[in-house]
Design an enzyme around this catalytic site. Sequence first.
Site, PDB file in Angstrom:
ATOM      1  N   LEU A  66      48.920  41.840 -94.911  1.00 31.60           N
ATOM      2  CA  LEU A  66      48.011  40.704 -94.678  1.00 31.60           C
ATOM      3  C   LEU A  66      47.574  40.599 -93.226  1.00 31.60           C
ATOM      4  CD1 LEU A  66      49.343  37.975 -93.185  1.00 31.60           C
ATOM      5  CD2 LEU A  66      50.539  37.767 -95.343  1.00 31.60           C
ATOM      6  N   TYR A  67      48.370  41.217 -92.313  1.00 34.49           N
ATOM      7  CA  TYR A  67      48.060  41.123 -90.885  1.00 34.49           C
ATOM      8  C   TYR A  67      46.987  42.118 -90.445  1.00 34.49           C
ATOM      9  CZ  TYR A  67      49.976  38.394 -86.972  1.00 34.49           C
ATOM     10  OH  TYR A  67      50.186  37.466 -85.991  1.00 34.49           O
ATOM     11  N   GLY A  74      51.088  33.806 -94.417  1.00 33.52           N
ATOM     12  CA  GLY A  74      51.382  34.401 -93.114  1.00 33.52           C
ATOM     13  C   GLY A  74      52.337  33.552 -92.283  1.00 33.52           C
ATOM     14  N   GLN A  92      47.319  42.521 -81.696  1.00 32.38           N
ATOM     15  CA  GLN A  92      47.531  43.946 -81.913  1.00 32.38           C
ATOM     16  C   GLN A  92      48.756  44.436 -81.135  1.00 32.38           C
ATOM     17  OE1 GLN A  92      44.226  46.296 -80.512  1.00 32.38           O
ATOM     18  NE2 GLN A  92      44.497  47.843 -82.101  1.00 32.38           N
ATOM     19  N   TYR A 147      45.829  23.053 -85.393  1.00 34.68           N
ATOM     20  CA  TYR A 147      46.483  21.746 -85.511  1.00 34.68           C
ATOM     21  C   TYR A 147      46.277  20.906 -84.255  1.00 34.68           C
ATOM     22  CZ  TYR A 147      49.361  23.668 -89.374  1.00 34.68           C
ATOM     23  OH  TYR A 147      49.821  24.224 -90.523  1.00 34.68           O
ATOM     24  N   HIS A 189      52.553  45.241 -83.202  1.00 34.69           N
ATOM     25  CA  HIS A 189      52.910  46.651 -83.379  1.00 34.69           C
ATOM     26  C   HIS A 189      54.296  47.005 -82.880  1.00 34.69           C
ATOM     27  CE1 HIS A 189      48.718  47.064 -84.556  1.00 34.69           C
ATOM     28  NE2 HIS A 189      49.216  47.990 -85.333  1.00 34.69           N
ATOM     29  N   ARG A 193      58.298  26.171 -94.010  1.00 35.77           N
ATOM     30  CA  ARG A 193      57.711  27.510 -94.008  1.00 35.77           C
ATOM     31  C   ARG A 193      58.788  28.571 -94.174  1.00 35.77           C
ATOM     32  NH1 ARG A 193      52.192  27.053 -94.549  1.00 35.77           N
ATOM     33  NH2 ARG A 193      51.227  25.959 -92.827  1.00 35.77           N
ATOM     34  N   HIS A 230      41.278  43.178 -89.041  1.00 35.11           N
ATOM     35  CA  HIS A 230      40.218  43.936 -88.363  1.00 35.11           C
ATOM     36  C   HIS A 230      38.865  43.239 -88.268  1.00 35.11           C
ATOM     37  CE1 HIS A 230      43.425  46.818 -88.762  1.00 35.11           C
ATOM     38  NE2 HIS A 230      42.871  47.456 -87.753  1.00 35.11           N
ATOM     39  N   SER A 276      55.803  34.673 -90.257  1.00 39.47           N
ATOM     40  CA  SER A 276      55.709  34.627 -88.817  1.00 39.47           C
ATOM     41  C   SER A 276      56.816  33.745 -88.218  1.00 39.47           C
ATOM     42  CB  SER A 276      54.316  34.109 -88.460  1.00 39.47           C
ATOM     43  OG  SER A 276      54.263  33.725 -87.130  1.00 39.47           O
TER      44      SER A 276
END
Length: 607
Positions: free
Chosen positions: A372-373, A514, A191, A343, A195, A108, A376, A518
């Site tokens: 992409l995050y 993502g 969230q 998983y 942030h 990844r 909502h 991440s």
Amino acid sequence: MSTTVPFLLLFLGVLACEGANPCCSEPCENRGVCTTVGYDSYECDCTRTGYYGQNCTTPEFFTWIKYSLKPSPNTVHYILTHFRALWNIINNIPFLRDAIMRLVLTSRAHLIDSPPTYNSDYGYKSWEAYSNLSYFTRTLPPVPEDCPTPMGVAGKKELPDVNVMAEKLLLRRTFIPDPQQTSLMFAFFAQHFTHQFFKTDMKKGPAFIRAKNHGVDLSHIYGEELERQHKLRLFKDGKLKHQVLDGEVYPPTVSDAQVDMHYPPHVPESHRFAVGHEAFGLVPGLLMYATLWLREHNRVCDVLKTEHPDWDDERLFQTTRLILIGETIKIVIEDYVQHLSGYHFKLKFDPEILFNQRFQYQNRISSEFNTLYHWHPLMPDGFHIQDEVYNYSQFLFNTTLLTDYGISNLVESFTNQIAGRVAGGRNVGRAVLMVAVKSIENSRLMRFQSLNAYRKRFNMKPYVSFEDLTGEKEMAAELEEMYGHVDAVELYPGLLVEKPRPNGIFGETMVEMGAPYSLKGLLGNPICSPEYWKPSTFGGAVGFNIVNTASLQKLVCNNVKGPCPVASFHVPKVRDSVLSTINASTAHSSQKEVNPTVLLKDRSSEL
Ligand SMILES: *[C@@H]1O[C@H](CO)[C@@H](O)[C@H](O)[C@H]1NC(C)=O
Ligand SMILES: *[C@@H]1O[C@H](CO)[C@@H](O)[C@H](O)[C@H]1NC(C)=O
Ligand SMILES: *[C@@H]1O[C@H](CO)[C@@H](O)[C@H](O)[C@H]1NC(C)=O
Ligand SMILES: *[C@@H]1O[C@H](CO)[C@@H](O)[C@H](O)[C@H]1NC(C)=O
Ligand SMILES: *[C@@H]1O[C@H](CO)[C@@H](O)[C@H](O)[C@H]1NC(C)=O
């Protein structure tokens, strides 16, 4: 065979359509770099892509072998989410678990360029793009300005009207619960956690970021600037300022801490809580996490003080911050990502797994990751707390809700309420629809490449048709009318209408794009590097142990009084009552929910 590569590398491209920038058609495959040559031809730099030829399309021998053997992302996903009995065995064999975790991390994280390359103003490598930390980085360069269509060469001359598209494809009809049973406890964690680094600098524009460290620095707890941090600190025993209400610890008031927070006028002085991030007063779920981490900080300070009675305030504070960073990463990998992935393989946070690998301990937040995050669709139509249902105007900025119910009750309620499914289309609540609209508008300003371009960049096959993308006919037909060609579908709308994986919250692209960002962001943290990752960094064995045993459940249990509620990123058991309340809240939602939209307007791009 590969000896011929250097010669073929310099093979020049031929005339593309006259006038237009030939790189508009993205002719270089397999991550080759396109450069214009004169006004009408181009060159692909295929160096170290494993391919050669004019468009980097011919595989070298070993590339061919590798890709012939390599299973597709969907196959790997299938294996990891099935065969539970087999995984239960593997999870208990340490060297196998480590080997697979290493594979997960490297496969990844190696998809992310590190050091970073482009930004929204520089589609070629430059010192400015590398060094100017006020920009989000970019994984794919912007579509050149002088292209036949907004997405390069595919699709129509004009992109669809954003508001029409949002109404037709994104707006929720009835609430679609997430089949992975994600809870609101997860949604608010997401969230709160993200942030600290997704902080668009709206004064400068969507291409710019205010987060200085581009990663997990806990600036949402401690403040971005040193000045703010100092105002939030007690300067005693390393602790943060706080207040006690009804015998429970909460963040200090704004008047006590004297830091800027965004509250509308109706919020009373006594309930204007001051925390690291100035916008966190918006949602009680954010203040709940802010309170939990505040309590955790002060708790860990006490533990460290017992270990090191000789340490001063500064050292206790600094070491506690490192411990909380470690706890955060542990919880994100082993609780949060574990939940999202679905998983049966048990993920593991152990930086040592990478010590014999080539890996850069640095990170830059990319604009695509930020975009992409925007999950909502997770947001429900109403918030169920104990026996009440709160709509958006009752919930947002309602800081008394925090103290009226207390952290324990909120944790219990948020754990028991199911969040919405993100992919599959038509699941963005009316109250947050304009946030989705704004992300699309910003993506256009920044000239994002198409969904299919990103699929190729992240080793996926481009979708060949609209139905291939959505897995159904109705939205596919709408999309076709709007975009003309599947290669012109934009990234963010594409991610939201993509067919979900079987019983999944996301489609393939969200996960395959993502996860690299991440994991790179988490493991690229300095505390994961060999010189940092040792007990002394965290105040000794006791502090190191706090990091290595952290979990969401412990975070809650260590910081609430009385019996500890179940805290989980998935709804423990979706009971009939939960499903029926979902129905009830769906019924309540009306087209007239405009108040929250107004409330959210200012901060839409931030939260
Ligand atoms: C490379 O791509 C261009 C533009 O898409 C195409 O015209 C050309 O035939 C391709 N060359 C090769 C060798 O495939
Ligand atoms: C980064 O780039 C922006 C836009 O060009 C500029 O305003 C800002 O001063 C730059 N920052 C630094 C530190 O050079
Ligand atoms: C805020 O929440 C409380 C419950 O804690 C509720 O009584 C009150 O009506 C809410 N405020 C608004 C403005 O809806
Ligand atoms: C919602 O209510 C309808 C009709 O009352 C029912 O058929 C459906 O199963 C309910 N949905 C959920 C998620 O409970
Ligand atoms: C939210 O609920 C309150 C109280 O029931 C109601 O007065 C208000 O109109 C509702 N707001 C919206 C936007 O539905």
